[in-house]
Structure formats: C-alpha cells, structure tokens
Design an enzyme around this catalytic site. Structure first.
Site, short mmCIF file in Angstrom:
data_model
loop_
_atom_site.label_atom_id
_atom_site.label_comp_id
_atom_site.label_asym_id
_atom_site.label_seq_id
_atom_site.Cartn_x
_atom_site.Cartn_y
_atom_site.Cartn_z
N GLY A 37 0.71 -1.05 -0.02
CA GLY A 37 -0.18 -0.33 0.29
C GLY A 37 1.11 1.17 0.07
N GLN A 42 2.26 9.97 2.23
CA GLN A 42 3.65 9.17 1.79
C GLN A 42 4.99 9.63 0.91
OE1 GLN A 42 1.76 5.01 2.55
NE2 GLN A 42 4.32 4.91 3.62
N CYS A 99 6.01 0.02 7.72
CA CYS A 99 5.86 1.58 7.16
C CYS A 99 6.41 1.85 5.63
CB CYS A 99 5.38 2.46 7.70
SG CYS A 99 4.70 3.77 6.89
N LEU A 100 6.72 2.10 4.23
CA LEU A 100 7.82 2.25 4.09
C LEU A 100 8.08 3.63 4.20
CD1 LEU A 100 6.18 1.83 0.72
CD2 LEU A 100 7.81 0.48 1.93
N HIS A 141 -4.68 0.84 7.93
CA HIS A 141 -2.61 1.73 7.86
C HIS A 141 -2.86 2.56 6.58
CE1 HIS A 141 2.06 1.16 7.83
NE2 HIS A 141 2.05 2.14 6.85
N GLU A 142 -2.62 2.39 5.48
CA GLU A 142 -3.35 3.17 4.74
C GLU A 142 -4.04 4.74 4.62
OE1 GLU A 142 -0.72 3.01 2.77
OE2 GLU A 142 -0.58 1.70 3.35
N HIS A 145 -2.37 7.15 7.36
CA HIS A 145 -1.56 8.06 6.78
C HIS A 145 -2.04 9.08 6.27
CE1 HIS A 145 2.22 6.29 6.79
NE2 HIS A 145 1.80 5.17 5.80
ZN ZN Z 1 3.04 3.38 6.07
#
Ligand code: ZN
Length: 191
Positions: A37, A42, A99-100, A141-142, A145
């Site tokens: 995702g 991000q 998480c990226l 999670h997304e 964000h």
């Molecule tokens: Zn993330």
C-alpha cells in the site's frame, strides 16, 4: 506532511489527468519498494488517496501457516479516495507491521480484523469495500496515513525493533510468545 490530515478530492479532480498520472506513478513506487500500500502523503502530496495491491508473488515465499494465521490473500490493485472506515467490534489481531515511511523498523500493532470502507475509486465512482484479515490491516494502515497517523501511534511500544533484530530474535516466534516478554521490574531503573 505525514502528520497532517490530507485534503479530500472532488470527482472532477479524480478524473483529471494530473490525479490519473499521480495514481500511475504511486503504483510504480509501491511496486518498486515493494509494498502492499502507498498513501499520497508518503510521496509528499497531502491528498485523500491511496493505492493498494497485495500480489500473489509476495505470498509465494511465505509459509502456509503464516498466511493462514494472518488471513493474508492476494488483493488486486485498486485505488481508494476520500475513504471512511468502520472497524468491526471484537478482539483485534496483533502482528508485526512496518511502513515505507519508517523504513528498517517494525512493531506489533493490534488492528481490527474486519472493516467496511466507503470510498471513491480511481474514476470517482462510490464503492464499498468489505475486508478481513491482512487486507483489513492494510486498509487501516493506509487510511491512518490520510489522517496523519502512523503505526507507531498504535504499536505495542516494547516490541518496536529494527528489521535486523526482528529477523534475528522474533521471526520464528508467535505473537503470543513475543507478548510474553517480561516487562521491566521495579528494580530496573534503580540499578
Ligand atoms: Zn505506511
């Protein structure tokens, strides 16, 4: 930007060439990572938009019991815009999550096991998603964000770890075994 609530998009904006190009570029970034995702904040864009995809090839090298425990199944590529999420009642599921935007770290994060999401798709059409298991975790999670929240806000902080240590110490342990880790005793700060 990761700590701000992102701006909603109109149907006309979603269908415009700028947002369509953004979606294509976010898909590419997510696959390059690779991740399951990616939310617009991000990549430095404060909009209520995220891309999601859990490819069969990501699951190929995971043990069947790991996939079964996490209820993880392939999820085809799709876009969520202006999402509203409802979480199921009942006991959450707790698993390691990363998480990226916080690369190299991981922690146990309790999440609802089922969610319903009302959103728009990449053409601005209203859509309702019913998700369970790992897909429900990805959505939570997304959507976090898009509301300025990160998994570290919800994690069990004593399990926060580098990926290196996760792989060295906890990889083959169940969530229950990790959670049994002794808490600091009364003497811990006095010696
Ligand atoms: Zn993330």
């Amino acid at each position: 930007m990761l700590r701000q609530k992102a701006q909603a998009l109109s149907e006309a904006e979603i269908r415009g060439s700028e947002i369509q190009r953004l979606i294509d570029s976010m898909l590419e970034t997510m696959r390059d990572a690779p991740g399951v995702g990616l939310a617009a904040p991000q990549v430095g864009i404060s909009l209520q938009l995220a891309v999601i995809e859990d490819r069969a090839e990501y699951l190929r090298d995971l043990k069947p019991e790991i996939l079964a425990e996490r209820k993880r199944e392939p999820v085809p590529f799709h876009v969520i815009v202006n999402p509203h999420i409802r979480l199921s009642d009942g006991a959450p599921a707790t698993f390691f999550e990363g998480c990226l935007s916080l690369a190299g770290f991981s922690a146990l994060v309790p999440r609802a096991t089922e969610v319903v999401v009302d959103c728009l798709d990449r053409f601005g059409k209203p859509k309702q998603l019913h998700a369970r298991g790992w897909y429900a975790r990805i959505l939570q999670h997304e959507i976090d964000h898009l509301n300025g929240a990160l998994y570290v806000d919800r994690m069990l902080s004593r399990t926060f770890t580098s990926m290196e240590h996760l792989n060295r110490y906890w990889k083959d342990k169940t969530t229950a075994q990790v959670e049994e880790m002794p808490a600091p005793g009364p003497d811990a700060t006095t010696k």
